[in-house]
Scaffold this motif. Structure first.
Motif, short mmCIF file in Angstrom:
data_model
loop_
_atom_site.label_atom_id
_atom_site.label_comp_id
_atom_site.label_asym_id
_atom_site.label_seq_id
_atom_site.Cartn_x
_atom_site.Cartn_y
_atom_site.Cartn_z
N VAL A 246 0.85 -1.20 0.00
CA VAL A 246 0.00 0.00 0.00
C VAL A 246 0.88 1.25 0.00
CG1 VAL A 246 -1.71 1.30 1.32
CG2 VAL A 246 -1.92 -1.20 1.10
N ASP A 247 1.90 1.23 0.85
CA ASP A 247 2.83 2.37 0.93
C ASP A 247 3.65 2.52 -0.35
OD1 ASP A 247 2.32 3.31 3.58
OD2 ASP A 247 3.47 1.64 4.39
N LEU A 248 4.20 1.42 -0.83
CA LEU A 248 5.08 1.51 -2.01
C LEU A 248 4.33 2.03 -3.23
CD1 LEU A 248 7.07 -1.79 -1.47
CD2 LEU A 248 8.06 0.52 -1.45
N LEU A 249 3.06 1.66 -3.34
CA LEU A 249 2.29 2.16 -4.49
C LEU A 249 1.82 3.59 -4.25
CD1 LEU A 249 1.61 0.78 -7.20
CD2 LEU A 249 2.73 -0.62 -5.50
N TYR A 250 1.61 3.94 -2.99
CA TYR A 250 1.27 5.34 -2.71
C TYR A 250 2.42 6.26 -3.10
CZ TYR A 250 -0.13 9.70 -0.77
OH TYR A 250 -0.43 11.03 -0.67
N GLN A 251 3.64 5.76 -2.93
CA GLN A 251 4.79 6.57 -3.37
C GLN A 251 4.71 6.87 -4.87
OE1 GLN A 251 6.99 7.88 -1.15
NE2 GLN A 251 7.78 9.09 -2.87
N GLY A 252 4.11 5.96 -5.61
CA GLY A 252 3.87 6.20 -7.04
C GLY A 252 2.93 7.37 -7.28
N VAL A 253 1.99 7.57 -6.35
CA VAL A 253 1.09 8.73 -6.44
C VAL A 253 1.90 10.00 -6.16
CG1 VAL A 253 -0.94 9.87 -5.44
CG2 VAL A 253 -0.92 7.37 -5.73
N VAL A 254 2.69 9.95 -5.10
CA VAL A 254 3.53 11.11 -4.74
C VAL A 254 4.47 11.47 -5.90
CG1 VAL A 254 5.34 11.93 -3.18
CG2 VAL A 254 3.45 10.55 -2.29
N ASP A 255 5.00 10.46 -6.54
CA ASP A 255 5.94 10.68 -7.65
C ASP A 255 5.24 10.99 -8.98
OD1 ASP A 255 7.88 10.08 -5.80
OD2 ASP A 255 8.20 8.02 -6.48
N LYS A 256 3.93 11.12 -8.91
CA LYS A 256 3.11 11.48 -10.09
C LYS A 256 3.14 10.42 -11.19
CE LYS A 256 2.68 16.30 -9.13
NZ LYS A 256 2.12 15.99 -7.81
N LYS A 257 3.28 9.18 -10.76
CA LYS A 257 3.24 8.08 -11.72
C LYS A 257 1.86 7.43 -11.77
CE LYS A 257 8.11 6.95 -11.49
NZ LYS A 257 9.12 6.32 -10.64
N LEU A 258 1.06 7.66 -10.75
CA LEU A 258 -0.29 7.09 -10.68
C LEU A 258 -1.22 8.13 -10.08
CD1 LEU A 258 -0.12 3.53 -9.02
CD2 LEU A 258 -0.35 4.06 -11.44
N SER A 259 -2.50 8.08 -10.46
CA SER A 259 -3.50 8.94 -9.79
C SER A 259 -3.94 8.25 -8.51
CB SER A 259 -4.70 9.14 -10.70
OG SER A 259 -5.37 7.91 -10.88
N LEU A 260 -4.58 9.01 -7.62
CA LEU A 260 -5.12 8.41 -6.40
C LEU A 260 -6.11 7.31 -6.75
CD1 LEU A 260 -5.79 11.58 -4.21
CD2 LEU A 260 -4.31 9.66 -3.58
N ALA A 261 -6.95 7.58 -7.75
CA ALA A 261 -7.95 6.58 -8.13
C ALA A 261 -7.29 5.30 -8.61
CB ALA A 261 -8.86 7.15 -9.21
N ARG A 262 -6.24 5.46 -9.39
CA ARG A 262 -5.56 4.29 -9.95
C ARG A 262 -4.82 3.50 -8.87
NH1 ARG A 262 -6.60 0.68 -13.31
NH2 ARG A 262 -4.76 -0.24 -14.22
N TRP A 263 -4.30 4.24 -7.88
CA TRP A 263 -3.68 3.59 -6.71
C TRP A 263 -4.68 2.62 -6.07
CZ3 TRP A 263 -4.31 6.11 -1.41
CH2 TRP A 263 -3.59 5.43 -0.41
N VAL A 264 -5.86 3.13 -5.79
CA VAL A 264 -6.88 2.31 -5.13
C VAL A 264 -7.34 1.17 -6.04
CG1 VAL A 264 -9.26 2.36 -4.28
CG2 VAL A 264 -7.60 4.07 -3.51
N GLU A 265 -7.49 1.47 -7.31
CA GLU A 265 -7.90 0.42 -8.25
C GLU A 265 -6.92 -0.73 -8.28
OE1 GLU A 265 -10.61 1.90 -11.98
OE2 GLU A 265 -8.44 1.99 -12.20
N THR A 266 -5.63 -0.41 -8.42
CA THR A 266 -4.66 -1.49 -8.65
C THR A 266 -4.37 -2.31 -7.39
OG1 THR A 266 -2.86 0.10 -8.29
CG2 THR A 266 -3.47 -0.35 -10.57
N ILE A 267 -4.61 -1.73 -6.21
CA ILE A 267 -4.33 -2.49 -4.98
C ILE A 267 -5.58 -3.04 -4.31
CG2 ILE A 267 -2.16 -1.27 -4.47
CD1 ILE A 267 -3.70 0.33 -2.32
N ALA A 268 -6.77 -2.59 -4.72
CA ALA A 268 -7.98 -3.05 -4.01
C ALA A 268 -9.15 -3.36 -4.94
CB ALA A 268 -8.40 -1.99 -2.98
N THR A 269 -9.59 -2.37 -5.70
CA THR A 269 -10.86 -2.55 -6.43
C THR A 269 -10.73 -3.58 -7.55
OG1 THR A 269 -11.26 -0.22 -5.97
CG2 THR A 269 -12.78 -1.31 -7.50
#
Ligand SMILES: [Zn+2]
Length: 466
Positions: free
Chosen positions: A351-374
């Motif tokens: 969860v943390d490692l992929l959130y870093q992708g949001v911080v680094d502007k590689k993923l949107s918040l929505a895509r973060w949640v999609e790829t790890i949960a939805t």
């Protein structure tokens, strides 16, 4: 008992919105506009935090037997670590070996998990020996056991390996009953030749684990699996732990043709490299021996994988959590990389490692949640019970603090490993509170859940099939 999660920003696959979430018992009862929730329930203040569905790790191997040892996290230690890291459901792999009865393998994994798990769990079934009985068992598992996905291996001859004929037969069965075929796509017989040649040249260090598994052999197997699935009338196919650009190209091409082809990647392939980790001095690189292997940082793999996540050519991020300690386990391969147990442990950190992708502007918040949960929930038949903040869904909820900070270390992690593959990594965010079916099991770093509270989740068919 009801709980109102107030003041947070809910992240769904359509993006963020401010809302208060009412939990009643084990499920989510209602979602309210900010401040419009009822008086009376216990309040959890989520001001400044993201409210996301509990993450689902669709690929773990707790206490898995491998190469004369077994993965060092038990279902107890591994699911506890997962929970602390914001993962509230895992799908692990029950195993049938060649010559064994599929249902016996499943029963063995139910016995291993009974009374042990801290969070909810399901199983995929590994078929190590596809024959008439195994094919019959596939139907029974789909209709009666809540197991709708079957993993086959094009790698590991003599262990889990299936030949192309076996793969085709399993795919035909899956096309009939709607199940997903998950594929470890590496050309095992060719890899074994390269491994033997390397060892004969005296190339024994962990780096050669990567060099003897070139991306071409992942791409070739991925392509072969895709075309075998086409012959099986477009049987649903899910490529596990995709690591390489050329393999991704195969998946992209199939998806562009509208095929039932999906793929996951893992945090290690998004961040780590053959040179920096696997090629570390001495025997250090053993920490990162996993299959598929880490790829060269001089090529475009990592950038391509992040892009694949954005464009949905990669649908899911799971960990392939399969930890081994250095002492007595990884050390079995000193002097011979082929004897190093394959696996990395990351179940606590996804969860943390992929959130870093949001911080680094590689993923949107929505895509973060999609790829790890939805998406894992929908891909593997657990939606909308899991994977979404919605009325009626299980109250598996994580409050994520974007202003927090996480430092990863063996000193502080909860996995049963004597090292961290992510030692010293810092994440610009932090898992704050974790709720599983309405119960707060972790808050502010303090774990309050308990062993045995996790329940088996029978699964329906994937929602993504054409
Ligand atoms: Zn795996």
């Amino acid at each position: 008992m009801s709980i109102l999660i107030r003041g947070g920003t809910v992240i769904g696959s359509t993006g963020p919105y401010d809302a208060d979430v009412l939990v009643d018992g084990e499920t989510i009862a209602a979602i309210f506009a900010p401040g419009k929730g009822p008086e009376g329930p216990e309040i959890i203040d989520a001001t400044g935090k993201y409210v996301i569905p509990g993450a689902i790790d669709a690929h773990t191997h707790m206490q898995m037997p491998f190469g004369g040892t077994q993965a060092s996290d038990t279902f107890d230690t591994g699911t506890r670590a997962a929970a602390i890291g914001g993962t509230t459901t895992i799908i692990d792999f029950a195993i049938q070996r060649y010559g064994e009865v599929v249902q016996d393998g499943l029963a063995a994994w139910h016995a291993k998990t009974a009374g042990e798990c801290h969070i909810d769990y399901g199983f995929h079934m590994i078929l190590g020996g596809v024959d008439d009985d195994a094919l019959k068992a596939m139907d029974q598992l789909v209709t009666s056991e809540g197991i709708t996905s079957f993993k086959l291996f094009m790698a590991y001859p003599g262990v889990f390996y299936s030949d192309d004929g076996q793969i085709l037969r399993a795919m035909q069965k899956a096309r009939e009953n709607g199940a997903m075929i998950m594929m470890h796509a590496e050309n095992g017989p060719a890899i074994d030749v390269l491994v033997k040649q390397a060892l004969e040249r005296g190339e024994t260090s962990p780096l050669y684990h990567g060099l003897t598994r070139p991306q071409e052999l992942e791409a070739e197997a991925t392509s072969r699996a895709i075309w075998l699935a086409a012959v099986a009338a477009d049987c649903p196919l899910y490529i596990v732990h995709l690591s390489a650009s050329k393999a991704l190209d195969q998946v992209k091409a199939a998806r562009d043709l509208g095929r039932n082809v999906f793929a996951e990647t893992c945090p290690q392939y998004l961040y780590l490299t053959l040179e920096d980790q696997l090629g570390a001095p001495g025997f250090e690189g053993a920490k990162w021996v996993c299959s598929t292997p880490l790829r060269s940082g001089k090529e475009s793999h990592r950038a391509d994988l992040w892009q694949g996540l954005r464009t949905n050519d990669l649908s899911v991020v799971s960990t392939d959590h399969c930890p081994f300690c250095m002492k007595d386990q990884k050390e079995m391969g000193i002097g011979d990389f082929s004897k190093i147990p394959n696996g990395i442990g990351s179940v606590e950190h996804r969860v943390d490692l992929l959130y870093q992708g949001v911080v680094d502007k590689k993923l949107s918040l929505a895509r973060w949640v999609e790829t790890i949960a939805t998406t894992p929930a929908r891909m593997f038949g657990m939606y909308p019970k899991k994977g979404v903040i919605a009325p009626g869904s299980d109250a598996d909820i994580v409050l994520y603090d974007p202003n927090g900070r996480t430092r990863i270390s063996v000193e502080t992690h909860h996995m049963n490993m004597d090292y961290s593959a992510w030692e010293g990594w810092e994440i610009d965010g932090r898992v704050d509170t974790v709720m599983s079916r309405g119960e707060v099991i972790s808050s502010g770093g303090e774990y309050t859940g308990r062993r045995g509270r996790g329940k088996y989740v029978p699964r329906a068919l994937s929602e993504y099939l054409l």
